[in-house]
Write a protein that holds these residues in place. Sequence first.
Motif, PDB file in Angstrom:
ATOM      1  N   SER A 104       0.797  -1.237   0.000  1.00 34.06           N
ATOM      2  CA  SER A 104       0.000   0.000   0.000  1.00 34.06           C
ATOM      3  C   SER A 104       0.823   1.278   0.000  1.00 34.06           C
ATOM      4  O   SER A 104       0.255   2.367   0.156  1.00 34.06           O
ATOM      5  CB  SER A 104      -0.935   0.040   1.226  1.00 34.06           C
ATOM      6  OG  SER A 104      -1.848  -1.016   1.198  1.00 34.06           O
ATOM      7  N   PHE A 105       2.143   1.198  -0.180  1.00 32.96           N
ATOM      8  CA  PHE A 105       2.951   2.390   0.095  1.00 32.96           C
ATOM      9  C   PHE A 105       3.213   3.261  -1.117  1.00 32.96           C
ATOM     10  O   PHE A 105       3.626   4.411  -0.968  1.00 32.96           O
ATOM     11  CB  PHE A 105       4.282   1.982   0.730  1.00 32.96           C
ATOM     12  CG  PHE A 105       4.819   3.034   1.660  1.00 32.96           C
ATOM     13  CD1 PHE A 105       4.222   3.259   2.878  1.00 32.96           C
ATOM     14  CD2 PHE A 105       5.908   3.811   1.310  1.00 32.96           C
ATOM     15  CE1 PHE A 105       4.692   4.236   3.742  1.00 32.96           C
ATOM     16  CE2 PHE A 105       6.389   4.788   2.153  1.00 32.96           C
ATOM     17  CZ  PHE A 105       5.771   5.005   3.383  1.00 32.96           C
ATOM     18  N   ILE A 147       6.321   0.271   8.200  1.00 34.05           N
ATOM     19  CA  ILE A 147       4.971   0.232   8.777  1.00 34.05           C
ATOM     20  C   ILE A 147       4.988  -0.751   9.938  1.00 34.05           C
ATOM     21  O   ILE A 147       5.541  -1.851   9.826  1.00 34.05           O
ATOM     22  CB  ILE A 147       3.940  -0.219   7.729  1.00 34.05           C
ATOM     23  CG1 ILE A 147       3.844   0.795   6.591  1.00 34.05           C
ATOM     24  CG2 ILE A 147       2.566  -0.416   8.365  1.00 34.05           C
ATOM     25  CD1 ILE A 147       2.986   0.334   5.430  1.00 34.05           C
ATOM     26  N   MET A 163      -1.254   4.245  11.004  1.00 37.05           N
ATOM     27  CA  MET A 163      -1.822   3.509   9.880  1.00 37.05           C
ATOM     28  C   MET A 163      -3.075   2.785  10.348  1.00 37.05           C
ATOM     29  O   MET A 163      -3.017   1.907  11.210  1.00 37.05           O
ATOM     30  CB  MET A 163      -0.841   2.507   9.288  1.00 37.05           C
ATOM     31  CG  MET A 163      -1.336   1.995   7.931  1.00 37.05           C
ATOM     32  SD  MET A 163      -0.424   0.595   7.281  1.00 37.05           S
ATOM     33  CE  MET A 163      -1.173  -0.741   8.205  1.00 37.05           C
ATOM     34  N   GLN A 164      -4.211   3.168   9.790  1.00 38.88           N
ATOM     35  CA  GLN A 164      -5.477   2.552  10.142  1.00 38.88           C
ATOM     36  C   GLN A 164      -5.748   1.321   9.280  1.00 38.88           C
ATOM     37  O   GLN A 164      -5.292   1.231   8.138  1.00 38.88           O
ATOM     38  CB  GLN A 164      -6.617   3.564   9.940  1.00 38.88           C
ATOM     39  CG  GLN A 164      -6.527   4.784  10.831  1.00 38.88           C
ATOM     40  CD  GLN A 164      -7.560   5.820  10.466  1.00 38.88           C
ATOM     41  OE1 GLN A 164      -7.676   6.231   9.308  1.00 38.88           O
ATOM     42  NE2 GLN A 164      -8.335   6.276  11.464  1.00 38.88           N
ATOM     43  N   SER A 244      -5.842  -0.722   4.365  1.00 38.59           N
ATOM     44  CA  SER A 244      -5.127   0.296   5.136  1.00 38.59           C
ATOM     45  C   SER A 244      -5.635   1.670   4.755  1.00 38.59           C
ATOM     46  O   SER A 244      -6.141   1.894   3.643  1.00 38.59           O
ATOM     47  CB  SER A 244      -3.625   0.205   4.865  1.00 38.59           C
ATOM     48  OG  SER A 244      -3.329   0.750   3.591  1.00 38.59           O
ATOM     49  N   LEU A 246      -3.840   3.966   3.954  1.00 37.62           N
ATOM     50  CA  LEU A 246      -3.022   4.398   2.830  1.00 37.62           C
ATOM     51  C   LEU A 246      -3.767   4.200   1.518  1.00 37.62           C
ATOM     52  O   LEU A 246      -3.657   4.998   0.590  1.00 37.62           O
ATOM     53  CB  LEU A 246      -1.707   3.612   2.796  1.00 37.62           C
ATOM     54  CG  LEU A 246      -0.900   3.538   4.089  1.00 37.62           C
ATOM     55  CD1 LEU A 246       0.347   2.700   3.883  1.00 37.62           C
ATOM     56  CD2 LEU A 246      -0.540   4.919   4.580  1.00 37.62           C
ATOM     57  N   ASP A 267      -5.794   1.405  14.846  1.00 36.13           N
ATOM     58  CA  ASP A 267      -4.746   2.372  14.515  1.00 36.13           C
ATOM     59  C   ASP A 267      -3.527   2.144  15.415  1.00 36.13           C
ATOM     60  O   ASP A 267      -2.841   3.091  15.807  1.00 36.13           O
ATOM     61  CB  ASP A 267      -5.256   3.797  14.665  1.00 36.13           C
ATOM     62  CG  ASP A 267      -5.778   4.103  16.067  1.00 36.13           C
ATOM     63  OD1 ASP A 267      -5.747   3.190  16.922  1.00 36.13           O
ATOM     64  OD2 ASP A 267      -6.204   5.242  16.301  1.00 36.13           O
ATOM     65  N   ASN A 270       1.996   2.273  13.134  1.00 39.33           N
ATOM     66  CA  ASN A 270       2.390   3.591  12.656  1.00 39.33           C
ATOM     67  C   ASN A 270       3.293   3.483  11.434  1.00 39.33           C
ATOM     68  O   ASN A 270       3.861   2.420  11.152  1.00 39.33           O
ATOM     69  CB  ASN A 270       3.131   4.362  13.752  1.00 39.33           C
ATOM     70  CG  ASN A 270       2.250   4.693  14.937  1.00 39.33           C
ATOM     71  OD1 ASN A 270       1.341   5.513  14.836  1.00 39.33           O
ATOM     72  ND2 ASN A 270       2.498   4.046  16.064  1.00 39.33           N
ATOM     73  N   VAL A 271       3.428   4.584  10.734  1.00 39.45           N
ATOM     74  CA  VAL A 271       4.366   4.700   9.616  1.00 39.45           C
ATOM     75  C   VAL A 271       5.561   5.517  10.107  1.00 39.45           C
ATOM     76  O   VAL A 271       5.384   6.591  10.700  1.00 39.45           O
ATOM     77  CB  VAL A 271       3.712   5.372   8.404  1.00 39.45           C
ATOM     78  CG1 VAL A 271       4.731   5.560   7.281  1.00 39.45           C
ATOM     79  CG2 VAL A 271       2.534   4.550   7.911  1.00 39.45           C
ATOM     80  N   TYR A 302      -3.874  10.402   4.939  1.00 41.90           N
ATOM     81  CA  TYR A 302      -4.107   8.954   4.946  1.00 41.90           C
ATOM     82  C   TYR A 302      -4.773   8.483   6.237  1.00 41.90           C
ATOM     83  O   TYR A 302      -4.793   7.282   6.521  1.00 41.90           O
ATOM     84  CB  TYR A 302      -2.773   8.223   4.745  1.00 41.90           C
ATOM     85  CG  TYR A 302      -2.023   8.717   3.530  1.00 41.90           C
ATOM     86  CD1 TYR A 302      -2.401   8.339   2.252  1.00 41.90           C
ATOM     87  CD2 TYR A 302      -0.948   9.609   3.655  1.00 41.90           C
ATOM     88  CE1 TYR A 302      -1.735   8.815   1.139  1.00 41.90           C
ATOM     89  CE2 TYR A 302      -0.279  10.087   2.544  1.00 41.90           C
ATOM     90  CZ  TYR A 302      -0.675   9.687   1.286  1.00 41.90           C
ATOM     91  OH  TYR A 302      -0.021  10.164   0.179  1.00 41.90           O
ATOM     92  N   VAL A 303      -5.300   9.424   7.016  1.00 42.01           N
ATOM     93  CA  VAL A 303      -5.915   9.088   8.297  1.00 42.01           C
ATOM     94  C   VAL A 303      -7.282   9.766   8.377  1.00 42.01           C
ATOM     95  O   VAL A 303      -7.397  10.970   8.112  1.00 42.01           O
ATOM     96  CB  VAL A 303      -5.038   9.555   9.482  1.00 42.01           C
ATOM     97  CG1 VAL A 303      -5.696   9.179  10.807  1.00 42.01           C
ATOM     98  CG2 VAL A 303      -3.643   8.944   9.387  1.00 42.01           C
TER      99      VAL A 303
END
Length: 323
Positions: A104-105, A147, A163-164, A244, A246, A267, A270-271, A302-303
């Motif tokens: 997903s990045f 991540i 990151m959710q 995600s 993202l 959540d 984290n990134v 992204y959140v």
Amino acid sequence: MAISDLRAIETFMKAIELGSIRRAAAAQGVSPQAASQALVALEERLGVRLLHRTTRSLALTHEGQQFLEAAQPALAALTRAADRVRTAKDEIAGPLRIVAPKYSFLPVLWPLIDEFCRRHPDVEPDVKLDDRIGNWVEDRADVGFRIGHPPDDGVAVRRLFAMQLIVCAAPAYIAAHGAPNSIEQLASHRCSVFRHPGSGRVLPWLLKVGDEVISMDLPPALSSNDAELETQAVLSGHVIGLLSGLSAAAPIRSGRLVPLLAHHVTDHMNVYVYYGSREAQPSRVRAFIDLTVERLANASTYVLDAQELTAAEAKGRKKLHRR
């Protein structure tokens, strides 16, 4: 050759240039005694006398003349090499090695690289996307992203954002199959699962229940080791997915996806961005780190906050009821 020998050679050559050990010492910012001791130590190391010296004058010995003629080109080459490195360090140009997860990045990383290269067209990005946790030194990375949990291998780390993981469905799926009202109802829906690219293991869904994160193994209607493919399957209305933030934040905001079971969004991960000591970084690396922090630290791109998730879910379900 020891660093002390190089400094002594510089003192020797400066003394010849200025005609005095005292003047050479002043030019190098050391005491006359220290300069004299360095020359004596160099002569002892070489086993020859390089200078005839008195309190008022100095002159080269035969061996000193030979040594000067041989040392001047070598020291000049070292000086040029050091100057080139210093210049390159200050230029925003050259290779920039980046390692990042594949999962997903790309939607996060590419805008950064695109903007950075537009600002600094002489930078040459070398990007490695890999979901396996590698070795920062072996990867020869300038900047890395991770991540989950921060790396603990002696690098500097900066948290960027949470990151959710969000249960999502397209409006087309909800129209055809309805929407689950509880996590227990997920098992009766068409769900996608993600297969870890490195191990091949099917990953459970992670959902928040109260203050805890639980894992659920669901029968897959679709499985994939590629986050983009899974996202497209969800967007197309074939399956419900645990995506995600993202991948899901932008489609949720545009109405292409509906978040479901919003109060179960996790959540806990984290990134992070990580890198070596900033003091030793070339300018191109420092500039990329600065841009990353400027664009992503605590970014909401992204959140989705709780209110936004709840409103988007209510809107999506309301459209279903109208039909």
